[in-house]
Scaffold this motif. Structure first.
Motif, mmCIF file in Angstrom:
data_model
loop_
_atom_site.group_PDB
_atom_site.id
_atom_site.type_symbol
_atom_site.label_atom_id
_atom_site.label_comp_id
_atom_site.label_asym_id
_atom_site.label_seq_id
_atom_site.Cartn_x
_atom_site.Cartn_y
_atom_site.Cartn_z
ATOM 1 N N GLU A 1 2.560 -0.354 -0.187
ATOM 2 C CA GLU A 1 4.002 -0.404 0.054
ATOM 3 C C GLU A 1 4.544 -1.746 -0.417
ATOM 4 O O GLU A 1 3.987 -2.795 -0.093
ATOM 5 C CB GLU A 1 4.291 -0.215 1.539
ATOM 6 N N HIS B 1 2.003 -4.490 1.139
ATOM 7 C CA HIS B 1 1.263 -4.103 2.339
ATOM 8 C C HIS B 1 0.488 -2.825 2.025
ATOM 9 O O HIS B 1 1.076 -1.827 1.589
ATOM 10 C CB HIS B 1 2.225 -3.864 3.502
ATOM 11 N N THR B 2 -0.830 -2.857 2.209
ATOM 12 C CA THR B 2 -1.643 -1.686 1.891
ATOM 13 C C THR B 2 -1.337 -0.548 2.851
ATOM 14 O O THR B 2 -1.455 -0.700 4.070
ATOM 15 C CB THR B 2 -3.135 -2.028 1.940
ATOM 16 N N HIS B 3 -0.958 0.587 2.288
ATOM 17 C CA HIS B 3 -0.650 1.769 3.094
ATOM 18 C C HIS B 3 -1.923 2.564 3.374
ATOM 19 O O HIS B 3 -2.246 2.855 4.535
ATOM 20 C CB HIS B 3 0.383 2.622 2.360
ATOM 21 N N THR B 4 -2.656 2.902 2.340
ATOM 22 C CA THR B 4 -3.940 3.594 2.496
ATOM 23 C C THR B 4 -4.870 3.178 1.359
ATOM 24 O O THR B 4 -4.423 2.814 0.266
ATOM 25 C CB THR B 4 -3.788 5.132 2.453
ATOM 26 N N PRO C 1 5.402 7.372 0.136
ATOM 27 C CA PRO C 1 3.953 7.185 -0.027
ATOM 28 C C PRO C 1 3.241 8.358 -0.689
ATOM 29 O O PRO C 1 2.146 8.190 -1.221
ATOM 30 C CB PRO C 1 3.467 6.978 1.409
ATOM 31 N N HIS D 1 12.614 -1.005 -2.281
ATOM 32 C CA HIS D 1 11.496 -0.503 -1.471
ATOM 33 C C HIS D 1 10.869 0.680 -2.190
ATOM 34 O O HIS D 1 11.552 1.637 -2.571
ATOM 35 C CB HIS D 1 11.988 -0.080 -0.083
ATOM 36 N N PHE E 1 6.611 2.594 -3.321
ATOM 37 C CA PHE E 1 5.162 2.647 -3.120
ATOM 38 C C PHE E 1 4.455 2.646 -4.472
ATOM 39 O O PHE E 1 4.900 3.299 -5.426
ATOM 40 C CB PHE E 1 4.780 3.878 -2.295
#
Length: 223
Positions: free
Chosen positions: A172, A159-162, A83, A36, A38
């Motif tokens: 992410e 998965h788009t965080h920002t 992040p 896991h 970013f």
């Protein structure tokens, strides 16, 4: 002598294959690891880590606009534990993404995940697949690796965080990696003895099995 050694090598490999693969082709001895982190795709500013090297072509007639079809961006993006870009660095994503869909923004994305922290320092995972950034979740295949990830397979979910106004993105990643017990061929380089055009300097040597030390737990990036 050389022919006998070759036959022995082939028979050894053949005898070990049933211990690795079951009748249906699935691996028996497998280790699963959850990674896991970013991914920071920086397109703007003096410290950009992703650079467009090929501009998009004019959209063909009958297709939508905004797909950036044909464009290619080369990247050497930072990977971090959290992040925040200042959180612990765990590696780099090195590769490119190329717009390959005429109807929506979707990239062909091959990349090496080069890890630089913890027990995976120096190991690499190779990922390739379709990445459509406007989709909530994207999945790409783990197609191989090196170091502790030799013979790796699995998948990476993004998965788009920002996303900032200038296009910089923090994504992410959850990566599930499965590594079977591998065959390691020990090179003894019998070139002087064999004089065989294929075998010289190749895989004439002993074959052994070695287990890759991966744990089926979420990764801690600490040593």
């Amino acid at each position: 002598m050389c022919m006998r050694m070759t036959l022995l090598l082939l028979l050894t490999v053949k005898s070990l294959l049933p211990t690795i693969f079951s009748a249906d082709g699935s691996s028996k001895a497998e280790n699963v690891t959850h990674l896991h982190f970013f991914f920071h795709d920086v397109l703007s500013g003096r410290n950009a880590t992703a650079v467009r090297i090929i501009d998009p072509v004019t959209s063909p007639a009958g297709t939508g606009t905004g797909t950036l079809f044909g464009s290619v961006v080369m990247m050497d993006d930072l990977l971090t534990e959290g992040p925040d870009p200042s959180s612990q660095a765990v590696g780099r994503a090195q590769g490119f993404y190329a717009s390959a869909d005429l109807t929506e923004l979707a990239f062909l994305q091959p990349m090496n995940l080069v890890f630089t922290a913890g027990k995976y320092n120096g190991s690499v995972l190779t990922v390739q697949g379709r990445n459509a950034p406007f989709h909530e979740m994207r999945e790409m295949a783990v197609v191989g690796g090196s170091g502790l990830f030799r013979f790796a397979r699995g998948y990476a979910q993004a998965h788009t965080h920002t996303v900032s106004a200038n296009g910089d993105a923090i994504v992410e990643y959850n990566v599930m990696v499965e590594t079977a017990d591998s065959l390691v061929v020990h090179h003894r380089h019998h070139a002087e003895e064999c004089r065989h055009p294929v075998l010289a300097g190749d895989v004439t040597g002993s074959v052994m099995r070695t287990a890759v030390a991966l744990r089926p737990l979420t990764t801690s990036w600490k040593n």
